[in-house]
Design an enzyme around this catalytic site. Structure first.
Site, mmCIF file in Angstrom:
data_model
loop_
_atom_site.group_PDB
_atom_site.id
_atom_site.type_symbol
_atom_site.label_atom_id
_atom_site.label_comp_id
_atom_site.label_asym_id
_atom_site.label_seq_id
_atom_site.Cartn_x
_atom_site.Cartn_y
_atom_site.Cartn_z
ATOM 1 N N LYS A 69 10.076 -2.720 14.032
ATOM 2 C CA LYS A 69 10.510 -2.077 12.954
ATOM 3 C C LYS A 69 11.593 -1.040 13.222
ATOM 4 O O LYS A 69 12.503 -1.268 12.588
ATOM 5 C CB LYS A 69 9.299 -1.410 12.096
ATOM 6 C CG LYS A 69 8.628 -2.309 11.172
ATOM 7 C CD LYS A 69 7.505 -1.294 10.611
ATOM 8 C CE LYS A 69 6.264 -2.318 10.092
ATOM 9 N NZ LYS A 69 5.370 -1.511 9.411
ATOM 10 N N HIS A 97 -5.598 -35.719 15.188
ATOM 11 C CA HIS A 97 -4.513 -36.607 15.286
ATOM 12 C C HIS A 97 -3.341 -35.769 15.833
ATOM 13 O O HIS A 97 -2.126 -36.041 16.069
ATOM 14 C CB HIS A 97 -4.224 -37.361 14.307
ATOM 15 C CG HIS A 97 -4.951 -38.489 13.765
ATOM 16 N ND1 HIS A 97 -5.234 -39.695 13.990
ATOM 17 C CD2 HIS A 97 -6.332 -38.205 12.982
ATOM 18 C CE1 HIS A 97 -6.239 -40.147 13.432
ATOM 19 N NE2 HIS A 97 -6.946 -39.372 12.887
ATOM 20 N N LYS A 144 0.894 -1.262 -0.116
ATOM 21 C CA LYS A 144 -0.049 0.043 0.008
ATOM 22 C C LYS A 144 0.679 1.393 -0.119
ATOM 23 O O LYS A 144 0.745 2.148 -0.696
ATOM 24 C CB LYS A 144 -0.958 -0.126 1.122
ATOM 25 C CG LYS A 144 -1.816 1.060 1.351
ATOM 26 C CD LYS A 144 -3.102 0.740 2.193
ATOM 27 C CE LYS A 144 -2.550 0.433 3.484
ATOM 28 N NZ LYS A 144 -3.706 0.212 4.314
ATOM 29 N N GLU A 148 10.123 -5.783 3.638
ATOM 30 C CA GLU A 148 10.398 -7.113 3.080
ATOM 31 C C GLU A 148 9.816 -7.015 1.459
ATOM 32 O O GLU A 148 10.500 -8.061 0.662
ATOM 33 C CB GLU A 148 9.184 -7.981 3.821
ATOM 34 C CG GLU A 148 9.706 -8.479 5.116
ATOM 35 C CD GLU A 148 9.212 -7.867 6.238
ATOM 36 O OE1 GLU A 148 8.920 -6.612 6.128
ATOM 37 O OE2 GLU A 148 9.382 -8.281 7.446
ATOM 38 N N GLU A 151 -4.592 -9.325 15.068
ATOM 39 C CA GLU A 151 -4.232 -7.876 14.884
ATOM 40 C C GLU A 151 -5.072 -6.911 15.036
ATOM 41 O O GLU A 151 -4.677 -5.689 15.412
ATOM 42 C CB GLU A 151 -3.396 -7.826 13.480
ATOM 43 C CG GLU A 151 -2.519 -6.842 13.077
ATOM 44 C CD GLU A 151 -1.754 -6.615 11.777
ATOM 45 O OE1 GLU A 151 -2.297 -7.182 10.705
ATOM 46 O OE2 GLU A 151 -0.757 -6.292 11.686
ATOM 47 N N GLY A 197 -4.794 -3.892 5.558
ATOM 48 C CA GLY A 197 -4.114 -4.875 5.064
ATOM 49 C C GLY A 197 -4.892 -6.357 5.026
ATOM 50 O O GLY A 197 -5.182 -7.041 4.295
ATOM 51 N N ARG A 198 -5.210 -6.591 6.386
ATOM 52 C CA ARG A 198 -5.768 -7.820 6.780
ATOM 53 C C ARG A 198 -7.400 -8.085 6.201
ATOM 54 O O ARG A 198 -7.979 -8.830 6.431
ATOM 55 C CB ARG A 198 -5.709 -8.011 8.380
ATOM 56 C CG ARG A 198 -6.281 -6.841 9.137
ATOM 57 C CD ARG A 198 -6.056 -7.056 10.620
ATOM 58 N NE ARG A 198 -6.453 -5.858 11.545
ATOM 59 C CZ ARG A 198 -5.657 -4.757 11.438
ATOM 60 N NH1 ARG A 198 -4.462 -4.584 11.323
ATOM 61 N NH2 ARG A 198 -5.928 -3.858 12.369
#
Lengths: 526, 526
Positions: B502, B387, B212, B218, B356, B269-270
């Site tokens: 950050k 399991h 954005k 990253e 978040e 973002g999420r």
């Protein structure tokens, strides 16, 4: 003489809960913090270090933990386990997964054989088989080499081996030991098997059917799924399948398989990555030498775990700090955060290992315990998690202890320099930064930008993720979970909690239901 | 007039906590249990039902929850949000992700444009672009069709789109709408990008750079990684890359990209899977029509979420039951358990979405809150989880509420009959069985085989996982999290908790560290 006592009956547990709490943000600040990071560190192997400086402990807490470890007789209980006592009392079984990678104590005989010899023999049989497949001596009916190995198994026959495969796939490709691609079919959801089968060339695939009992519903169902696919492709299924099972299972001597390799009742599914369960698929994928290195790493940690000195025994120390966090500080969960994409499914394996072993409410004698046992375990690789759930870890209303893992070097070695640093340096800088951010926080007048700190973490630091360091990591967590089970006085090696669901599912499929179960069955069109 | 009050100041919250607790094992037994399963059910869309019979609620608790939802003004706050008020107060932003899939209320203008028109226009631009790629009108420099799309993004630009891609991959292959394979690069770990690049044919790959701000560390690092690979293959990177970003970002008008598609600051973002962030990769992978169906499913749930009647509003009901479990019953975590292999990464997306958004300790005004907010969220698909960690869920010392998801039909449709039932029937039988096992338990004289029951769950039941049901599922959880944020009086749309890490990571890379941070940096060879 070993005493199996509940945690809350131990006098040193009462003492531990009375030791003054550590202000983590304070002790991690300034030069004192720097000294802590240097001091609160212990070697796991020559290549791996466990650093617990950012845990809310100090020398007094550590002394109390050492006393508790001693009163709980952790070293003696570990010795009893590897010397072949019946530690899995519920199922009346020995617990021998450490024996798949080394001889830690006395010779262990069971079922009339030396168990160490038995496991070594299976590894050798697997190695011979894998070498023949790689050499083209064992081929498909057309005489062509197999290129893909597909593991069919669920739970411990899936999560551990899959996590290990993913952890070493790129390493093996880089180091010239990559032999065959591996795929995994686990879920009874038919879309799982169908999607895997659609993605491979079945004519050049060898399938590893993994079921200790030979009766696991999901696995037998998926075996039929695969056999149908082989048959539809005009292939003879028995030339494409091997079995990993116990010697007494119906799969052991069946003509349906090219070969059968054996494990036994003394190795629980979640502890089976170093047995034939992991051995077959990993030896086929990467070669037997790589699997042997993996076992050697695990063996080293098993040896270190014998140390009676808590401060020289990383697995025991990790376990005891976890007990302190769970039973004194009252934290409900633990996050596992490897800064390594190769360990993307390692948290899912640890989730089973830990939660299935110690998610118990009764002690070894079937009596309810009055204290919390195993926590919820979850995690994702960093830096991905930083952009996901770390918000809650930093500023949520619960404190969640963290287990970081980081390596100095990448596996593939391809990298790029942006703003004067490599990606690998950025990755490592992020994990270092997170530890300090969680521990120390940072005050801000804007409370929304305020970090209280005091959020504990440890880190395991390695040079590189190799077969040997992976084995060491695996054994570290296995032994941590074992020690915690001893402290909580639970049987970490059974899993009665999974039985009721199986019984009810069978009843649904037989249409022998009433009440709520019948209505749910109707809603789901069963 | 809307009042933003803390949960513990609401009179109906006090009333809720005084309502008599429900004995879940008791109410779910016998014919009463059967009636509950029929009654405690509400439609989400024509194809999806939310069933909450196995939650520890009864008509009294539900009435108290309805009163609380009303006092907390959930419907009014949702309306304020979709009508364009500044709900993200910390960052002073509107919150408009619902507008990417429908017009729920008033026209919303911001930055001088009608935002609904803006989002629709971006979807159309993406659809045109994708259609041209599929038709071979947009190709690589050699005039050959692109076969693979690679998303470069992290956090919300990765988890949601990746989970949605995996959810629809097999459906699209089965239904003839599969256009291109998708891959994802997210982690700054160089092995992530290197492994993906080694697995694809870069000459026939188109890369979607998603950031954005255009400044995500990253993502920009991985962009360089990809550009190096393209250059090394003798290719012009600008012919292989598109950008998804905001109009004000440095990526928006760069010659480095074939095209740029836009989102804006009003979509976190999420919450961005239904915006251009999900739109580009999903339209390229499956075609724009599939993406449109996905949006249509989400829009339906957004509409239902407007209902003031709690019992007819599944997202609000799910939210309120969650608040009851968190703030009255005191449960620390929630497990998401889809009985669908296609939803293998849906829990990881919900983990970000929920943790978040609501992992906060201060209210909308920056004042500390005195009650628990967002829980830990984790999960794996069933039956795999059975399991693995279900042992703790059944018999552990903490009660963990469960969110099941199940579908009557598989996506691919290939199946096998073993012991008179298909795999799909076995899958469904297992989820039905688990709900009842968790709720009712089963007493046994052997305490180790005893199940106390009283472990609450809900289930969302669908006919099949399609683009439309997937969109509905996504919106259900987005709206659930939104409603819970309103109840807790937190800002669910910022994430200040990720900032400190950050800042410190930058300091490490600039070698401007001291104290503990310096020693960690040294230990990691940075």
């Amino acid at each position: 003489m070993i005493n199996w006592n509940n945690l809350d009956t131990l006098t040193s547990f009462k003492e531990l809960s009375e030791v003054e709490r550590v202000n983590l943000a304070e002790v991690m600040s300034g030069e004192n913090g720097a000294e802590r990071v240097k001091d609160y560190s212990v070697s796991m192997t020559e290549d791996l270090t466990y650093n617990y400086a950012a845990k809310a402990v100090d020398d007094k807490v550590l002394a109390a933990l050492a006393k508790l470890a001693k009163e709980a007789q952790l070293t003696e209980k570990y010795a009893a386990l590897y010397n072949g006592e019946v530690i899995n009392t519920g199922e009346k079984r020995l617990v021998l997964h450490q024996l798949t990678r080394g001889q830690l104590g006395d010779k262990v005989e069971a079922d009339g054989v030396d168990k160490r010899e038995f496991y070594v023999k299976q590894q050798q049989r697997i190695a011979d088989f894998a070498n023949k497949v790689h050499a083209g001596e064992i081929t498909n009916a057309a005489g062509e080499k197999f290129t893909t190995v597909v593991q069919i198994g669920i739970g411990g026959s899936d999560l551990g081996p899959r996590a290990m495969y993913l952890a070493l796939e790129n390493w093996a490709k880089k180091n010239g030991t990559f032999k065959m691609e591996a795929k995994f079919i686990s879920n009874v959801d038919p879309d799982d098997a169908a999607a895997v089968l659609n993605s491979i060339d079945v004519a050049h695939s060898i399938f590893v059917l993994v079921s200790k009992s030979g009766t696991t519903l999901e696995t037998l169902t998926n075996e039929s799924f695969v056999k149908d696919a082989l048959k539809n492709a005009g292939l003879d299924a028995s030339k494409h399948m091997i079995a990993v099972t116990s010697e007494t299972s119906p799969l052991a001597k069946s003509d349906d398989y090219l070969a059968a390799f054996f494990m036994d009742d003394y190795i629980g599914g979640r502890y089976s990555s170093t047995s034939a369960v992991g051995g077959a698929v990993l030896s086929l994928a990467f070669g037997p030498e790589v699997f042997a290195q993996f076992l050697a790493g695990a063996a080293k940690v098993d040896e270190v775990s014998k140390n009676e000195d808590l401060l020289k025994n990383p697995a025991m120390l990790d376990a005891m700090i976890g007990v302190y966090e769970r039973n004194v500080l009252g934290y409900p969960a633990t996050a596992v955060l490897p800064y390594s994409q190769a360990l993307s499914r390692f948290p899912a394996h640890l989730q089973q290992l830990d939660m299935e072993s110690n998610g118990k409410s009764v002690n070894r004698f079937g009596e309810p315990v009055d204290y919390p046992t195993g926590p919820v375990i979850f995690g994702e690789p960093g830096t991905n998690g930083q952009h996901s759930f770390y918000q809650l870890l930093h500023q949520g209303t619960n404190i969640i202890p963290l287990q970081f893992i980081g390596f100095k070097n990448s596996q593939i070695g391809t990298d790029v320099v942006i703003q004067d640093s490599t990606s690998q340096q950025k990755l490592c800088a992020n994990v270092a930064a997170q530890i300090v951010a969680f521990a120390c926080g940072k005050s801000d007048e804007n409370r929304n930008k305020n970090f209280e700190g005091g959020r504990p973490s440890s880190i395991i630091i390695g040079k590189e993720l190799t077969p040997e360091t992976l084995g060491a990591l695996l054994a570290h967590f296995e032994n941590k979970v074992m020690f915690q089970g001893f402290v909580w006085n639970v049987n970490s090696f059974d899993q009665e909690g999974v039985q009721l669901g199986k019984v009810l599912a069978k009843r649904v499929l037989a249409h022998e239901t009433d009440g709520a179960l019948k209505v749910y069955s109707d809603l789901l069109d069963i």
